[in-house]
Design a protein around this motif. Structure first.
Motif, PDB file in Angstrom:
ATOM      1  N   LEU A 138       0.114   8.539 -29.742  1.00 51.42           N
ATOM      2  CA  LEU A 138       1.043   9.591 -29.343  1.00 51.42           C
ATOM      3  C   LEU A 138       0.275  10.820 -28.867  1.00 51.42           C
ATOM      4  O   LEU A 138      -0.885  11.027 -29.234  1.00 51.42           O
ATOM      5  CB  LEU A 138       1.954   9.969 -30.508  1.00 51.42           C
ATOM      6  CG  LEU A 138       2.896   8.875 -31.032  1.00 51.42           C
ATOM      7  CD1 LEU A 138       3.826   9.463 -32.076  1.00 51.42           C
ATOM      8  CD2 LEU A 138       3.687   8.237 -29.911  1.00 51.42           C
ATOM      9  N   TYR A 189       7.964  13.430 -22.932  1.00 54.53           N
ATOM     10  CA  TYR A 189       6.902  12.604 -22.360  1.00 54.53           C
ATOM     11  C   TYR A 189       7.476  11.261 -21.910  1.00 54.53           C
ATOM     12  O   TYR A 189       8.470  10.767 -22.465  1.00 54.53           O
ATOM     13  CB  TYR A 189       5.814  12.315 -23.396  1.00 54.53           C
ATOM     14  CG  TYR A 189       5.056  13.515 -23.897  1.00 54.53           C
ATOM     15  CD1 TYR A 189       3.939  13.991 -23.218  1.00 54.53           C
ATOM     16  CD2 TYR A 189       5.434  14.156 -25.074  1.00 54.53           C
ATOM     17  CE1 TYR A 189       3.219  15.080 -23.696  1.00 54.53           C
ATOM     18  CE2 TYR A 189       4.720  15.244 -25.559  1.00 54.53           C
ATOM     19  CZ  TYR A 189       3.611  15.698 -24.868  1.00 54.53           C
ATOM     20  OH  TYR A 189       2.913  16.776 -25.347  1.00 54.53           O
ATOM     21  N   GLU A 190       6.795  10.655 -20.950  1.00 53.44           N
ATOM     22  CA  GLU A 190       7.127   9.293 -20.534  1.00 53.44           C
ATOM     23  C   GLU A 190       5.905   8.392 -20.700  1.00 53.44           C
ATOM     24  O   GLU A 190       4.809   8.724 -20.245  1.00 53.44           O
ATOM     25  CB  GLU A 190       7.564   9.253 -19.065  1.00 53.44           C
ATOM     26  CG  GLU A 190       7.872   7.823 -18.575  1.00 53.44           C
ATOM     27  CD  GLU A 190       8.031   7.733 -17.068  1.00 53.44           C
ATOM     28  OE1 GLU A 190       8.702   6.791 -16.613  1.00 53.44           O
ATOM     29  OE2 GLU A 190       7.470   8.586 -16.337  1.00 53.44           O
ATOM     30  N   TYR A 191       6.116   7.260 -21.363  1.00 51.09           N
ATOM     31  CA  TYR A 191       5.118   6.190 -21.389  1.00 51.09           C
ATOM     32  C   TYR A 191       5.559   5.121 -20.403  1.00 51.09           C
ATOM     33  O   TYR A 191       6.710   4.670 -20.433  1.00 51.09           O
ATOM     34  CB  TYR A 191       5.003   5.576 -22.790  1.00 51.09           C
ATOM     35  CG  TYR A 191       4.179   4.304 -22.807  1.00 51.09           C
ATOM     36  CD1 TYR A 191       2.796   4.367 -22.876  1.00 51.09           C
ATOM     37  CD2 TYR A 191       4.788   3.055 -22.721  1.00 51.09           C
ATOM     38  CE1 TYR A 191       2.028   3.200 -22.873  1.00 51.09           C
ATOM     39  CE2 TYR A 191       4.034   1.890 -22.715  1.00 51.09           C
ATOM     40  CZ  TYR A 191       2.659   1.969 -22.793  1.00 51.09           C
ATOM     41  OH  TYR A 191       1.914   0.822 -22.773  1.00 51.09           O
ATOM     42  N   TRP A 198       0.196   9.240 -21.332  1.00 50.15           N
ATOM     43  CA  TRP A 198       1.548   9.780 -21.301  1.00 50.15           C
ATOM     44  C   TRP A 198       1.681  10.765 -20.148  1.00 50.15           C
ATOM     45  O   TRP A 198       0.770  11.559 -19.879  1.00 50.15           O
ATOM     46  CB  TRP A 198       1.858  10.507 -22.613  1.00 50.15           C
ATOM     47  CG  TRP A 198       1.911   9.606 -23.800  1.00 50.15           C
ATOM     48  CD1 TRP A 198       0.854   9.188 -24.563  1.00 50.15           C
ATOM     49  CD2 TRP A 198       3.075   8.996 -24.366  1.00 50.15           C
ATOM     50  NE1 TRP A 198       1.294   8.358 -25.561  1.00 50.15           N
ATOM     51  CE2 TRP A 198       2.656   8.217 -25.474  1.00 50.15           C
ATOM     52  CE3 TRP A 198       4.437   9.034 -24.057  1.00 50.15           C
ATOM     53  CZ2 TRP A 198       3.531   7.493 -26.261  1.00 50.15           C
ATOM     54  CZ3 TRP A 198       5.315   8.315 -24.849  1.00 50.15           C
ATOM     55  CH2 TRP A 198       4.868   7.552 -25.933  1.00 50.15           C
ATOM     56  N   HIS A 199       2.827  10.719 -19.489  1.00 49.01           N
ATOM     57  CA  HIS A 199       3.135  11.689 -18.448  1.00 49.01           C
ATOM     58  C   HIS A 199       4.083  12.738 -19.028  1.00 49.01           C
ATOM     59  O   HIS A 199       5.089  12.393 -19.663  1.00 49.01           O
ATOM     60  CB  HIS A 199       3.805  11.013 -17.251  1.00 49.01           C
ATOM     61  CG  HIS A 199       4.466  11.975 -16.310  1.00 49.01           C
ATOM     62  ND1 HIS A 199       3.744  12.859 -15.530  1.00 49.01           N
ATOM     63  CD2 HIS A 199       5.780  12.215 -16.039  1.00 49.01           C
ATOM     64  CE1 HIS A 199       4.572  13.584 -14.817  1.00 49.01           C
ATOM     65  NE2 HIS A 199       5.815  13.221 -15.101  1.00 49.01           N
ATOM     66  N   THR A 200       3.752  14.017 -18.841  1.00 48.77           N
ATOM     67  CA  THR A 200       4.617  15.098 -19.309  1.00 48.77           C
ATOM     68  C   THR A 200       5.756  15.293 -18.318  1.00 48.77           C
ATOM     69  O   THR A 200       5.530  15.666 -17.167  1.00 48.77           O
ATOM     70  CB  THR A 200       3.830  16.405 -19.457  1.00 48.77           C
ATOM     71  OG1 THR A 200       2.775  16.212 -20.412  1.00 48.77           O
ATOM     72  CG2 THR A 200       4.739  17.529 -19.933  1.00 48.77           C
TER      73      THR A 200
END
Length: 384
Positions: A138, A189-191, A198-200
């Motif tokens: 995470l 966030y995107e996984y 992770w993309h914010t």
């Protein structure tokens, strides 16, 4: 050679000639075969064909972290543990089935979901863990901040997970802020399973994803994925809310939208879609309440053990199956699965720290994502 002979002296005696004749028969270069398992694949036509078939299935999936984990686990823990031809045949059959897209599920027959007779409870299975893998660590955050999987979806075969991490260290402050309509802030966030990290999506946002951050059910939900787009709300000044939209996997900034996302609570979603009136809202038992469409208002008790062992949290319904998932705390902590058709209550993620489970379908197979301490976990049902 008999089919069930051990992989030893018999294979070794034929190895040199066979590998020269079948240098490219399997899904790898047989001239480089080292282990007994590899040698058996190269010298057994049926195994060689299955190895080629499995490689053809895996090739377009290897960019996915989920399938790389599945493949590595199978290779080292299943295939390479085999000591007989029969074992290898079975191992390949199961993995080929795992990577072959399953046909669409038949529509659930709601009339088959009648409650158990009074006094009976579900069969309880405490040792049915699914295959489990860590997909990602995470994002760094203090240990005690509120973290929750908002939604998860598979779009064009790619798994996406939306995670919310609060900026506040104190969960109690979050509850008080909600109660008195104060703003709390966090990061979305995107996984995406085909790229690392992770993309914010949005940082330091006054996220409004659900009615309440409660222990049992978060109430009405204001954030979720529809047709590959993640919709959510953020609070603005003077109590106003702005609906936002983010296209999964795009990496683009969220945009204001006139379309808002709102669905009933997790418990009510299944009730409206299927045949249940409700599931109980106290934290000590799990009782399903059926409506008149199954012959009158009836209830059934699911949990068979002492009520003090249970604390139902974060219920989530499958969109494709008559199945409920929930986190549990206390002595029976972990992730559980309730099968309304077969009347089975089973532990599917045994780690006590596992929370925030959300179901997904991967290649038509039942799976879920969840949080375990500082990791994003993935679990998939055994091959049937």
């Amino acid at each position: 050679m008999k089919r069930f002979l051990c992989l030893g002296a018999v294979l070794a005696g034929l190895l040199t000639f066979a590998l020269q004749q079948r240098a490219s028969a399997a899904g790898f270069d047989c001239r480089k075969a080292v282990t007994l398992q590899e040698q058996a694949i190269c010298t057994t036509p049926s195994l060689s064909a299955k190895d080629e078939q499995l490689n053809a299935l895996f090739r377009p999936l290897k960019k996915h972290q989920v399938f790389r984990s599945l493949g590595a686990s199978w290779l080292y823990e299943v295939r390479n543990a085999c000591q007989t031809i029969a074992c290898l045949e079975t191992a390949y059959d199961q993995q080929i089935k795992r990577l072959t897209p399953a046909p669409p599920l038949p529509k659930v027959d709601v009339h088959a979901l009648s409650p158990l007779p009074e006094g009976q409870v579900y069969m309880q299975i405490d040792d049915e863990p699914w295959e489990r893998y860590v997909l990602a660590e995470l994002p760094q955050a203090p240990a005690h901040v509120f973290k929750h999987i908002v939604d998860a979806a598979v779009v064009d075969g790619v798994l996406h997970v939306i995670l919310y991490v609060s900026n506040s260290n104190d969960r109690d402050n979050m509850y008080l802020s909600e109660r008195f309509n104060h703003q709390t802030y966090g990061t979305l966030y995107e996984y995406t399973d085909t790229r690392p990290g992770w993309h914010t999506i949005a940082d330091h946002v006054a996220f409004q994803g659900w009615e309440k951050t409660g222990f049992y059910d978060q109430g009405e939900r204001y954030a979720g994925v529809v047709d590959g787009v993640f919709y959510y709300r953020q609070r603005e000044g003077k109590g106003l809310q702005q609906a936002m939209a983010y296209t999964l996997g795009s990496g683009a900034a969220p945009q204001p939208t006139a379309q808002t996302f709102q669905v009933p609570s997790s418990t009510a979603q299944f009730a409206k879609a299927r045949i249940l009136d409700d599931i109980n809202s106290n934290n000590s038992t799990l009782t399903l309440s059926y409506d008149e469409r199954v012959g009158g208002h009836k209830t059934e008790r699911v949990m068979a053990t002492d009520a003090t062992d249970w604390s139902l949290v974060n219920p989530a319904w499958s969109e494709n199956r008559a199945v409920l998932y929930f986190d549990n705390s206390g002595a029976m902590a972990c992730v559980w699965r309730v099968d309304l058709v077969n009347k089975v209550l089973s532990k599917i993620v045994p780690e006590h720290e596992a929370v925030s489970a959300r179901p997904v379908e991967l290649l038509g197979q039942e799976a879920l994502v969840y949080l375990e301490e500082n990791r994003l976990g993935f679990a998939i049902a055994p091959v049937q």
